[in-house]
Scaffold this motif. Structure first.
Motif, PDB file in Angstrom:
ATOM      1  N   SER A  26       4.816 -13.189   4.497  1.00  0.00           N
ATOM      2  CA  SER A  26       5.742 -12.046   4.592  1.00  0.00           C
ATOM      3  C   SER A  26       7.053 -12.321   4.513  1.00  0.00           C
ATOM      4  O   SER A  26       7.895 -11.602   4.340  1.00  0.00           O
ATOM      5  N   VAL A  27       7.480 -13.647   4.702  1.00  0.00           N
ATOM      6  CA  VAL A  27       8.868 -14.181   4.514  1.00  0.00           C
ATOM      7  C   VAL A  27       9.022 -14.426   3.087  1.00  0.00           C
ATOM      8  O   VAL A  27      10.176 -14.501   2.647  1.00  0.00           O
ATOM      9  N   GLN A  28       8.165 -14.982   2.319  1.00  0.00           N
ATOM     10  CA  GLN A  28       8.303 -15.467   0.899  1.00  0.00           C
ATOM     11  C   GLN A  28       7.267 -14.915   0.158  1.00  0.00           C
ATOM     12  O   GLN A  28       6.338 -15.587  -0.272  1.00  0.00           O
ATOM     13  N   PRO A  29       7.419 -13.718   0.014  1.00  0.00           N
ATOM     14  CA  PRO A  29       6.278 -12.843  -0.678  1.00  0.00           C
ATOM     15  C   PRO A  29       5.925 -13.377  -2.273  1.00  0.00           C
ATOM     16  O   PRO A  29       4.676 -13.249  -2.699  1.00  0.00           O
ATOM     17  N   ASP A  30       6.744 -14.179  -2.938  1.00  0.00           N
ATOM     18  CA  ASP A  30       6.621 -14.647  -4.330  1.00  0.00           C
ATOM     19  C   ASP A  30       6.035 -15.964  -4.165  1.00  0.00           C
ATOM     20  O   ASP A  30       5.726 -16.396  -5.289  1.00  0.00           O
ATOM     21  N   ALA A  31       5.799 -16.492  -2.820  1.00  0.00           N
ATOM     22  CA  ALA A  31       5.289 -17.994  -3.073  1.00  0.00           C
ATOM     23  C   ALA A  31       3.704 -17.905  -3.179  1.00  0.00           C
ATOM     24  O   ALA A  31       3.087 -16.958  -3.167  1.00  0.00           O
ATOM     25  N   GLU A  32       3.546 -19.061  -3.685  1.00  0.00           N
ATOM     26  CA  GLU A  32       2.093 -19.282  -3.905  1.00  0.00           C
ATOM     27  C   GLU A  32       1.543 -20.133  -2.806  1.00  0.00           C
ATOM     28  O   GLU A  32       1.890 -21.241  -2.454  1.00  0.00           O
ATOM     29  N   VAL A  33       0.611 -19.186  -1.686  1.00  0.00           N
ATOM     30  CA  VAL A  33       0.207 -19.950  -0.498  1.00  0.00           C
ATOM     31  C   VAL A  33      -1.430 -20.298  -0.777  1.00  0.00           C
ATOM     32  O   VAL A  33      -2.015 -19.341  -0.974  1.00  0.00           O
TER      33      VAL A  33
END
Length: 374
Positions: A26-33
């Motif tokens: 939700s904070v970093q929607p473009d991140a690969e988590v």
């Protein structure tokens, strides 16, 4: 092109892995988590596919968070690590050891019955940390230049140049003839920075040292214990109503603002005041609260120090101290984990001296000592 942040969440509890994953996305929607349940699996995964950031549980079976961090730092030194800690004193002590091993910062595990409030708190804490790691990643990545136009267009009119940022102030007159107190504000990267400053101050410094380090309850008590074992000054978490004495270091308790009061009236001896007033700059304890209080009770005989930390807490407090004629040191950018709090003071033109971390303790001792002997 801005590189995507690759984040690995390591926690042995499925519930926390899910919560942290949802919050990070939700904070970093473009991140690969991605996520995994143990330190051993995390290390194996990192060996195959490196991550930019690891959120690492401090307490895990088999391979602890501390052991995982030690191996991770040796094998993947460019990977940033944020520890995920519980709120027990044992977890606090382990987390401080992790910071000493190179973890960037720590956040508390969500707790309490209100799940959404816990998630909101995590988002508020993680947002600036993820932004910081993304910025570091951007600076490491090569810049892709735009293609050259074969038929260049007329150059647009030059935009008016932006005004140069304010430079650190240079004291116009002599610095204070004496110092009665040292007031320090610090945040991200602070435990290790304080470990380089406080133990290197002399036993006969001659004045009290008041410290606000942004930390939750339990952690400030562990920090004080760690520093006290290696320092010549007495270091302790501050207690309501205790006298403010020379050659003592008082660390504001996590979750409470620290102020100065006078016992018996304006001319009485200074004592510690603690309160639960609302956070300032999203912080409690707040550096601004301490600095304003010190300015009101010590006037211009203050040596203020602003060290590594995210945000701008302390800047307005420094302004209040400067109105009284105090002297202010800021930690240099190249020695900060995060050049946020010192930068706010520097860019406001409120710093008298910018001092590298290894030189802060000797500089404090010299200034206080020369003031006392004058």
């Amino acid at each position: 092109m801005i590189p995507k942040l690759r984040i690995l969440i390591v926690d042995d509890t499925a519930v926390y892995r899910r919560i942290l994953t949802e919050v990070v996305e939700s904070v970093q929607p473009d991140a690969e988590v991605s996520a995994c349940p143990s330190g051993r699996l995390a290390l194996a995964r990192l060996d195959q596919a490196p991550s930019d950031l690891v959120l690492l549980d401090a307490v895990m079976p088999d391979l602890s968070g501390l052991e995982t961090l030690r191996l991770l730092r040796a094998r993947h030194p460019d990977t940033s690590v944020i520890m995920i800690s519980g709120t027990t004193s044992a977890a606090a002590s382990s987390t401080l050891d992790a910071l000493a091993l190179g973890a960037l910062e720590f956040v508390r595990k969500p707790e309490g019955a209100d799940a959404e409030a816990s998630r909101a708190e995590l988002r508020d804490v993680l947002r600036p940390l993820l932004r910081h790691v993304q910025t570091r990643l951007n600076l490491r990545s090569p810049v892709t230049l735009p293609p050259i136009r074969r038929d260049p267009e007329p150059a647009p009119a030059a935009a008016p140049s932006a005004p140069a940022p304010p430079q650190p102030s240079r004291r116009q007159g002599p610095r204070p003839s004496r110092f009665d107190v040292v007031a320090i504000g610090v945040s991200t990267g602070g435990p290790n920075a304080l470990a380089e400053v406080i133990p290197n101050l002399p036993a006969d410094l001659g004045v009290p040292v008041l410290v606000v380090q942004h930390m939750p309850p339990f952690f400030t008590a562990s920090l004080a214990e760690h520093l006290d074992k290696t320092s010549r000054l007495r270091v302790a978490e501050a207690v309501e109503g205790e006298p403010v004495l020379p050659n003592r270091v008082y660390i504001a308790p996590g979750g409470r603002h620290m102020t100065i009061r006078r016992m018996g009236g304006p001319e009485g001896p200074p004592i510690i005041g603690l309160n639960d007033n609302p956070p300032e700059n999203s912080c409690r304890p707040s550096v601004d609260v301490l600095f304003r209080s010190v300015a009101a009770h010590f006037g211009g005989t203050i040596l203020g120090v602003v060290m590594t930390g995210m945000g701008s807490d302390g800047c307005e407090g420094v302004r209040a101290m400067k109105r009284q004629g105090c002297h202010v040191l800021t930690q240099t950018e190249d020695t900060c984990v995060v050049y946020g709090m010192p930068m706010a003071v520097d860019e406001a033109g409120l710093s008298d001296e910018q001092v590298p971390l290894p030189r802060l303790a000797p500089r404090i001792a010299y200034l206080v000592g020369s003031g006392r002997s004058a």
